[in-house]
Design a protein around this motif. Structure first.
Motif, PDB file in Angstrom:
ATOM      1  N   VAL A 147      25.081  64.509  -0.762  1.00  0.00           N
ATOM      2  CA  VAL A 147      25.974  63.887   0.224  1.00  0.00           C
ATOM      3  C   VAL A 147      27.076  64.868   0.611  1.00  0.00           C
ATOM      4  N   TYR A 148      27.648  65.518  -0.394  1.00  0.00           N
ATOM      5  CA  TYR A 148      28.721  66.489  -0.144  1.00  0.00           C
ATOM      6  C   TYR A 148      28.218  67.634   0.740  1.00  0.00           C
ATOM      7  N   GLU A 149      27.044  68.142   0.429  1.00  0.00           N
ATOM      8  CA  GLU A 149      26.482  69.255   1.203  1.00  0.00           C
ATOM      9  C   GLU A 149      26.238  68.857   2.654  1.00  0.00           C
ATOM     10  N   LEU A 150      25.743  67.644   2.853  1.00  0.00           N
ATOM     11  CA  LEU A 150      25.476  67.179   4.212  1.00  0.00           C
ATOM     12  C   LEU A 150      26.785  66.978   4.984  1.00  0.00           C
ATOM     13  N   ILE A 154      27.872  68.898   8.452  1.00  0.00           N
ATOM     14  CA  ILE A 154      28.324  68.218   9.673  1.00  0.00           C
ATOM     15  C   ILE A 154      29.708  68.707  10.082  1.00  0.00           C
ATOM     16  N   LEU A 155      30.578  68.889   9.091  1.00  0.00           N
ATOM     17  CA  LEU A 155      31.980  69.201   9.367  1.00  0.00           C
ATOM     18  C   LEU A 155      32.238  70.654   9.763  1.00  0.00           C
ATOM     19  N   ALA A 156      31.423  71.570   9.299  1.00  0.00           N
ATOM     20  CA  ALA A 156      31.706  73.004   9.493  1.00  0.00           C
ATOM     21  C   ALA A 156      32.026  73.377  10.948  1.00  0.00           C
ATOM     22  N   PRO A 157      31.166  73.047  11.921  1.00  0.00           N
ATOM     23  CA  PRO A 157      31.474  73.413  13.312  1.00  0.00           C
ATOM     24  C   PRO A 157      32.701  72.678  13.861  1.00  0.00           C
ATOM     25  N   MET A 215      31.743  62.215  16.751  1.00  0.00           N
ATOM     26  CA  MET A 215      32.927  62.468  15.926  1.00  0.00           C
ATOM     27  C   MET A 215      34.048  63.074  16.753  1.00  0.00           C
ATOM     28  N   ALA A 216      33.702  64.041  17.584  1.00  0.00           N
ATOM     29  CA  ALA A 216      34.709  64.702  18.423  1.00  0.00           C
ATOM     30  C   ALA A 216      35.384  63.690  19.349  1.00  0.00           C
TER      31      ALA A 216
END
Length: 388
Positions: A147-150, A154-157, A215-216
């Motif tokens: 879950v953390y990796e996913l 998602i958050l990186a960009p 999200m944005a």
């Protein structure tokens, strides 16, 4: 980080009206509900709290157990930050819930799930599919690392885009980075279950890209929270000061300047005591559209201020004029500079209506404001409606 997220307890009495589902659950759990009357004289059953834990209120909002929150006070200045924190807490919670619901709908309509349903007609996944929440929680706990990796994927960009955005102040960047994590942290368990189960399949990357786009949009929408909180407290303080002046004029029979009540602490405390004794209060309520509400109200937040007001037409005209004020001539900072030092009372606060309207329009939030009156009780009602 937002104040309402940092504080563990907010010292602000609340009346909480539970939704139909919330009431059912509380009764089944043998939780005692209190009967009380709201500002509109409607009697409800719910919770009366002297203080509250923001995270607990947020949990109830996220699972649609609350339909209305109301506060009532003779004065708001001493609880200015708490009222603003409550306002932001409610709006952020509603945005988190809306985001989660929209995301679930998008996932169900994605090519990933469509293909699964075609290949597995006996085990289709749709809005009617029932999942055991305990099973989901246990599964996600076992898959905590995944879950953390996913989340990070998602958050990186998004983090990169926020950090590189030269139009944002450092504090604004911090808030947006924080909110991006909160949006994901408050997703329903079923969403993470589906994302983990289908990670890596065909079209999964397209689904992740769509999640980032949504999200944005919601990070942008969240920018109105500060404006809404400021608008609420300014309207409340304006109503408070109207009451203070009126009561001071009656109490001192013209022997002191009515405006002295705003600056002389002794006079102010005595007048507040009289207003409290008479139950002459200002009421602010937040009505939250639930997930099972009728079409058009599911993402609606209605904020209403009630106050006994002799000069209803003056208030109405003032607010109506501020809604269409020409903001190109002055910045918000300029308006603030014009406020007399130490003065909590200023009509300039009403200009937030114009800024709020403009901010809502920019992020696709429909905003309406209305001033009405209950003639039988000389009550002026100011209503702000947001369609998120």
């Amino acid at each position: 980080m937002s104040n309402q997220e940092r504080k563990t307890v907010l010292d602000l009495p609340l009346k909480i009206v539970l939704s139909e589902e919330g009431t059912t659950v509380f009764i089944k759990q043998n939780k005692k509900l209190t009967k009380f009357k709201l500002a509109d004289n409607v009697e409800e059953y719910g919770l009366l709290l002297d203080k509250f834990v923001p995270s607990a209120i947020q949990r109830l909002l996220l699972i649609d157990y609350i339909s209305k929150i109301e506060i009532s006070r003779a004065e708001f200045v001493s609880r200015r930050q708490e009222v603003m924190d409550l306002s932001k807490l409610i709006l952020y919670s509603l945005l988190y819930r809306q985001f989660s619901n929209l995301l679930f709908t998008k996932i169900l309509a994605s090519e990933v799930i469509k293909k699964w349903n075609r290949m597995n007609p006996a085990s289709i996944i749709d809005e009617k599919t029932k999942f055991n929440e305990t099973f989901l929680q246990n599964y996600l706990k076992e898959q905590e690392k995944q879950v953390y990796e996913l989340k990070e994927e998602i958050l990186a960009p998004i983090r990169s885009a926020i950090t590189k955005n030269s139009n944002l102040l450092p504090e604004e960047k911090n808030v947006q980075l924080f909110l991006s994590e909160k949006l994901l942290n408050n997703l329903r368990s079923i969403i993470w279950f589906i994302l983990l189960k289908f990670r890596g399949v065909e079209n999964f990357e397209n689904l992740i890209k769509e999640i980032r786009i949504i999200m944005a949009e919601y990070i942008e929408k969240s920018r109105i929270a500060e404006y809404v909180a400021l608008m609420v407290i300014e309207l409340a303080v304006n109503a408070e000061n109207t009451n203070l002046r009126r009561e001071a004029a009656s109490l001192y029979r013209g022997t002191v300047d009515a405006n002295a009540v705003l600056f002389d602490q002794n006079i102010r405390m005595r007048v507040i005591e009289e207003l409290t004794k008479k139950n002459d209060l200002v009421y602010v309520s937040w009505k939250i559209g639930g997930t099972s509400s009728s079409i058009g109200t599911q993402g609606k937040l209605q904020i209403t201020l009630y106050n006994k007001e002799d000069e209803y037409q003056v208030v109405k005209d003032s607010i109506d004029s501020k809604k269409s004020a020409d903001l190109k001539k002055k910045s918000l900072f300029d308006f603030y500079k014009e406020i007399p030092e130490g003065s909590a009372d200023t009509e300039l606060g009403l200009y937030y209506l114009s800024y709020l309207s403009e901010a809502c329009e920019k992020v696709g939030v429909k905003f309406e404001s209305l001033v009405s009156q209950i003639k039988s009780s000389d009550t002026t009602i100011i209503t702000l409606s947001f369609y998120l």
